[in-house]
Design a protein around this motif. Structure first.
Motif, PDB file in Angstrom:
ATOM      1  N   SER A  93       0.846  -1.202   0.000  1.00 47.71           N
ATOM      2  CA  SER A  93       0.000   0.000   0.000  1.00 47.71           C
ATOM      3  C   SER A  93       0.880   1.250   0.000  1.00 47.71           C
ATOM      4  O   SER A  93       1.886   1.312   0.711  1.00 47.71           O
ATOM      5  N   GLU A  94       0.486   2.228  -0.799  1.00 50.47           N
ATOM      6  CA  GLU A  94       1.257   3.463  -0.846  1.00 50.47           C
ATOM      7  C   GLU A  94       1.100   4.253   0.461  1.00 50.47           C
ATOM      8  O   GLU A  94       0.008   4.327   1.012  1.00 50.47           O
ATOM      9  N   PRO A  95       2.179   4.842   0.963  1.00 52.20           N
ATOM     10  CA  PRO A  95       2.074   5.683   2.158  1.00 52.20           C
ATOM     11  C   PRO A  95       1.429   7.019   1.817  1.00 52.20           C
ATOM     12  O   PRO A  95       1.299   7.361   0.632  1.00 52.20           O
ATOM     13  N   PRO A  96       1.020   7.799   2.824  1.00 54.26           N
ATOM     14  CA  PRO A  96       0.483   9.133   2.549  1.00 54.26           C
ATOM     15  C   PRO A  96       1.482   9.988   1.764  1.00 54.26           C
ATOM     16  O   PRO A  96       2.696   9.798   1.855  1.00 54.26           O
ATOM     17  N   LYS A  97       0.951  10.944   1.000  1.00 54.10           N
ATOM     18  CA  LYS A  97       1.810  11.771   0.145  1.00 54.10           C
ATOM     19  C   LYS A  97       2.919  12.502   0.902  1.00 54.10           C
ATOM     20  O   LYS A  97       4.052  12.588   0.399  1.00 54.10           O
ATOM     21  N   PRO A  98       2.650  13.050   2.118  1.00 55.98           N
ATOM     22  CA  PRO A  98       3.756  13.705   2.841  1.00 55.98           C
ATOM     23  C   PRO A  98       4.895  12.750   3.188  1.00 55.98           C
ATOM     24  O   PRO A  98       6.063  13.147   3.207  1.00 55.98           O
ATOM     25  N   VAL A  99       4.562  11.480   3.445  1.00 61.01           N
ATOM     26  CA  VAL A  99       5.592  10.478   3.716  1.00 61.01           C
ATOM     27  C   VAL A  99       6.414  10.220   2.455  1.00 61.01           C
ATOM     28  O   VAL A  99       7.645  10.197   2.485  1.00 61.01           O
ATOM     29  N   ALA A 100       5.731  10.040   1.332  1.00 57.40           N
ATOM     30  CA  ALA A 100       6.428   9.819   0.064  1.00 57.40           C
ATOM     31  C   ALA A 100       7.324  11.003  -0.281  1.00 57.40           C
ATOM     32  O   ALA A 100       8.451  10.817  -0.773  1.00 57.40           O
ATOM     33  N   SER A 101       6.849  12.203  -0.012  1.00 56.29           N
ATOM     34  CA  SER A 101       7.654  13.400  -0.294  1.00 56.29           C
ATOM     35  C   SER A 101       8.915  13.438   0.558  1.00 56.29           C
ATOM     36  O   SER A 101      10.002  13.771   0.073  1.00 56.29           O
ATOM     37  N   ALA A 102       8.783  13.071   1.838  1.00 51.30           N
ATOM     38  CA  ALA A 102       9.947  13.045   2.726  1.00 51.30           C
ATOM     39  C   ALA A 102      10.958  12.014   2.263  1.00 51.30           C
ATOM     40  O   ALA A 102      12.181  12.247   2.291  1.00 51.30           O
ATOM     41  N   MET A 103      10.484  10.869   1.812  1.00 50.42           N
ATOM     42  CA  MET A 103      11.385   9.828   1.314  1.00 50.42           C
ATOM     43  C   MET A 103      12.177  10.324   0.109  1.00 50.42           C
ATOM     44  O   MET A 103      13.399  10.148   0.037  1.00 50.42           O
ATOM     45  N   ALA A 104      11.497  10.945  -0.836  1.00 48.21           N
ATOM     46  CA  ALA A 104      12.146  11.397  -2.068  1.00 48.21           C
ATOM     47  C   ALA A 104      13.114  12.546  -1.825  1.00 48.21           C
ATOM     48  O   ALA A 104      14.024  12.772  -2.627  1.00 48.21           O
ATOM     49  N   ALA A 105      12.924  13.262  -0.729  1.00 50.66           N
ATOM     50  CA  ALA A 105      13.765  14.422  -0.438  1.00 50.66           C
ATOM     51  C   ALA A 105      14.973  14.080   0.436  1.00 50.66           C
ATOM     52  O   ALA A 105      15.771  14.960   0.761  1.00 50.66           O
ATOM     53  N   SER A 106      15.146  12.814   0.803  1.00 56.02           N
ATOM     54  CA  SER A 106      16.201  12.411   1.737  1.00 56.02           C
ATOM     55  C   SER A 106      17.353  11.719   1.026  1.00 56.02           C
ATOM     56  O   SER A 106      17.179  11.103  -0.020  1.00 56.02           O
ATOM     57  N   ASP A 107      18.526  11.816   1.635  1.00 56.65           N
ATOM     58  CA  ASP A 107      19.669  11.053   1.144  1.00 56.65           C
ATOM     59  C   ASP A 107      19.577   9.595   1.567  1.00 56.65           C
ATOM     60  O   ASP A 107      19.978   8.690   0.820  1.00 56.65           O
ATOM     61  N   VAL A 108      19.056   9.363   2.782  1.00 59.83           N
ATOM     62  CA  VAL A 108      18.955   8.021   3.356  1.00 59.83           C
ATOM     63  C   VAL A 108      17.557   7.840   3.926  1.00 59.83           C
ATOM     64  O   VAL A 108      17.024   8.731   4.590  1.00 59.83           O
ATOM     65  N   VAL A 166      24.064  -0.684   1.405  1.00 55.83           N
ATOM     66  CA  VAL A 166      23.349   0.309   0.587  1.00 55.83           C
ATOM     67  C   VAL A 166      24.144   1.616   0.650  1.00 55.83           C
ATOM     68  O   VAL A 166      23.792   2.551   1.367  1.00 55.83           O
ATOM     69  N   HIS A 167      25.231   1.654  -0.106  1.00 54.67           N
ATOM     70  CA  HIS A 167      26.171   2.764  -0.004  1.00 54.67           C
ATOM     71  C   HIS A 167      26.136   3.715  -1.182  1.00 54.67           C
ATOM     72  O   HIS A 167      26.738   4.792  -1.116  1.00 54.67           O
ATOM     73  N   GLU A 168      25.450   3.337  -2.269  1.00 54.19           N
ATOM     74  CA  GLU A 168      25.452   4.172  -3.465  1.00 54.19           C
ATOM     75  C   GLU A 168      24.083   4.811  -3.674  1.00 54.19           C
ATOM     76  O   GLU A 168      23.053   4.205  -3.363  1.00 54.19           O
ATOM     77  N   PRO A 169      24.047   6.038  -4.220  1.00 58.27           N
ATOM     78  CA  PRO A 169      22.758   6.699  -4.478  1.00 58.27           C
ATOM     79  C   PRO A 169      21.851   5.836  -5.344  1.00 58.27           C
ATOM     80  O   PRO A 169      22.300   5.204  -6.310  1.00 58.27           O
ATOM     81  N   GLY A 170      20.571   5.771  -4.958  1.00 59.10           N
ATOM     82  CA  GLY A 170      19.594   5.021  -5.721  1.00 59.10           C
ATOM     83  C   GLY A 170      19.508   3.548  -5.381  1.00 59.10           C
ATOM     84  O   GLY A 170      18.663   2.837  -5.936  1.00 59.10           O
ATOM     85  N   GLU A 171      20.354   3.064  -4.464  1.00 57.43           N
ATOM     86  CA  GLU A 171      20.305   1.651  -4.087  1.00 57.43           C
ATOM     87  C   GLU A 171      19.226   1.396  -3.050  1.00 57.43           C
ATOM     88  O   GLU A 171      18.817   2.290  -2.293  1.00 57.43           O
ATOM     89  N   MET A 172      18.775   0.145  -2.988  1.00 59.11           N
ATOM     90  CA  MET A 172      17.712  -0.249  -2.066  1.00 59.11           C
ATOM     91  C   MET A 172      17.973  -1.652  -1.557  1.00 59.11           C
ATOM     92  O   MET A 172      18.525  -2.494  -2.266  1.00 59.11           O
ATOM     93  N   ASP A 200      10.242   5.973  -6.314  1.00 61.29           N
ATOM     94  CA  ASP A 200      10.489   7.395  -6.581  1.00 61.29           C
ATOM     95  C   ASP A 200      11.647   7.920  -5.735  1.00 61.29           C
ATOM     96  O   ASP A 200      12.452   8.743  -6.205  1.00 61.29           O
ATOM     97  N   ALA A 201      11.736   7.453  -4.488  1.00 56.71           N
ATOM     98  CA  ALA A 201      12.841   7.875  -3.627  1.00 56.71           C
ATOM     99  C   ALA A 201      14.175   7.406  -4.195  1.00 56.71           C
ATOM    100  O   ALA A 201      15.152   8.166  -4.245  1.00 56.71           O
ATOM    101  N   ASN A 202      14.236   6.168  -4.663  1.00 57.78           N
ATOM    102  CA  ASN A 202      15.459   5.671  -5.288  1.00 57.78           C
ATOM    103  C   ASN A 202      15.797   6.453  -6.542  1.00 57.78           C
ATOM    104  O   ASN A 202      16.969   6.799  -6.781  1.00 57.78           O
ATOM    105  N   GLU A 203      14.785   6.736  -7.355  1.00 61.66           N
ATOM    106  CA  GLU A 203      15.041   7.488  -8.584  1.00 61.66           C
ATOM    107  C   GLU A 203      15.560   8.888  -8.287  1.00 61.66           C
ATOM    108  O   GLU A 203      16.326   9.454  -9.069  1.00 61.66           O
TER     109      GLU A 203
END
Length: 318
Positions: free
Chosen positions: A66-81, A171-177, A98-101
């Motif tokens: 299930s997708e999290p609320p939009k503010p949660v998704a926004s915080a994920m995409a705006a973070s380094d980790v 998980v040391h490189e940008p975009g990794e999961m 989207d956060a990985n991308e």
């Protein structure tokens, strides 16, 4: 109840070894009302490294994926980790993708419990990374995979056009999961045919009792028969919304975490156990496939033999 020291040690492994958080980076701990103590333990360690750390909490999702609320998704995409100890999995969500991308390093901890947190992260993830590399080398270039087991599994997967992935926990490189606890090599097959018999762990049953087994028949990449009523009803409910996508044979995974010496009833941990295989139904968009569904149901199989183009591969054992 797990000790504060055990929580802290597990948190340090996750934040420092697995994610390698640095002082100049931002970090979001995404959690929910039922996993807050684990989220707070991770935040405590992260906040000692960077001043740009936050906890983002929301009500538990309805289902895994299930997708999290939009503010949660926004915080994920705006973070380094991003570390996500949640009741329902965010691994196969667009928010995670989207956060990985956007360049975030993401570790999801779906369905994590105190026992699984402290047990599964009491491991050397550099060693686990080595076991993943060994398995990847053995399956590299294979067109067909076959899995058999004494419980009745005999299933063949067409993987010629699909890329194998490793969930190493590093998980040391940008975009990794990665999932945490980690330790698996996996692929989304193009198709599959045969029978697999789950005799380890599967939701909603947890660890199966000795002699208990769940049987699944597969034809042309779709699950055509499910012996268990509860699991069948779950898939049927998803199929009411997405049709055959709910029956998609989504994943073949090989466990590489040799620190997991016995199954505990948690899919998150048990699917990583060295020497096991897990097979999943439903969504595979997040792991290299092209099928989107609101479910991703993993079943763990013990005592397996695995072949890559008729050559038996050597599995990592505890």
């Amino acid at each position: 109840m797990e000790s504060d020291a055990a929580f802290r040690d597990a948190s340090k492994t996750a934040v420092e070894q697995c994610l390698a958080l640095e002082s100049h980076e931002s970090c979001s701990i995404v959690t929910d009302d039922k996993r807050e103590p684990i989220g707070e333990a991770l935040y405590e360690v992260a906040s000692e490294i960077t001043s740009d750390a936050v906890v983002v909490r929301y009500p538990p999702g309805a289902t895994h994926g299930s997708e999290p609320p939009k503010p949660v998704a926004s915080a994920m995409a705006a973070s380094d980790v991003v570390l996500a100890p949640t009741t329902k999995s965010l691994s196969h969500t667009r928010a995670r993708g989207d956060a990985n991308e956007a360049g975030a390093r993401v570790a999801t901890l779906p369905g994590i419990t105190p026992e699984v947190f402290t047990t599964g992260l009491d491991a050397d993830y550099e060693e686990i990374e080595g076991h993943c590399a060994d398995v990847l080398a053995q399956v590299d270039g294979a067109s067909e995979m076959r899995v058999t087991s004494p419980s009745g599994t005999d299933i063949t997967f067409d993987v010629a056009t699909r890329e194998w992935n490793a969930d190493t926990g590093i998980v040391h490189e940008p975009g990794e999961m990665s999932n945490l606890p980690a330790g698996e090599v996996f692929v989304s097959p193009e198709s599959a045919d045969g029978t697999y018999v789950v005799d380890g762990t599967m939701r909603p049953h947890g660890r199966l009792a000795d002699g208990q087994a769940l049987t699944f028949e597969v034809e042309d990449g779709l699950v055509t028969h499910i012996s268990d009523d509860e699991i069948r009803e779950t898939v049927e409910a998803a199929a009411a919304d997405v049709g055959d996508a709910a029956y998609n044979l989504a994943e073949l995974g090989i466990g590489t975490n040799v620190a997991v010496t016995e199954l505990v009833g948690s899919v998150l941990l048990d699917e990583k156990a060295g020497g096991t295989v897990h097979i999943a139904i439903g969504d595979d968009m997040g792991i290299g496939g092209d099928v989107e569904a609101p479910i991703h149901l993993d079943g763990i199989i013990r005592d397996v033999t695995v072949y890559a183009d008729d050559t038996e591969i050597e599995l990592p054992e505890p």
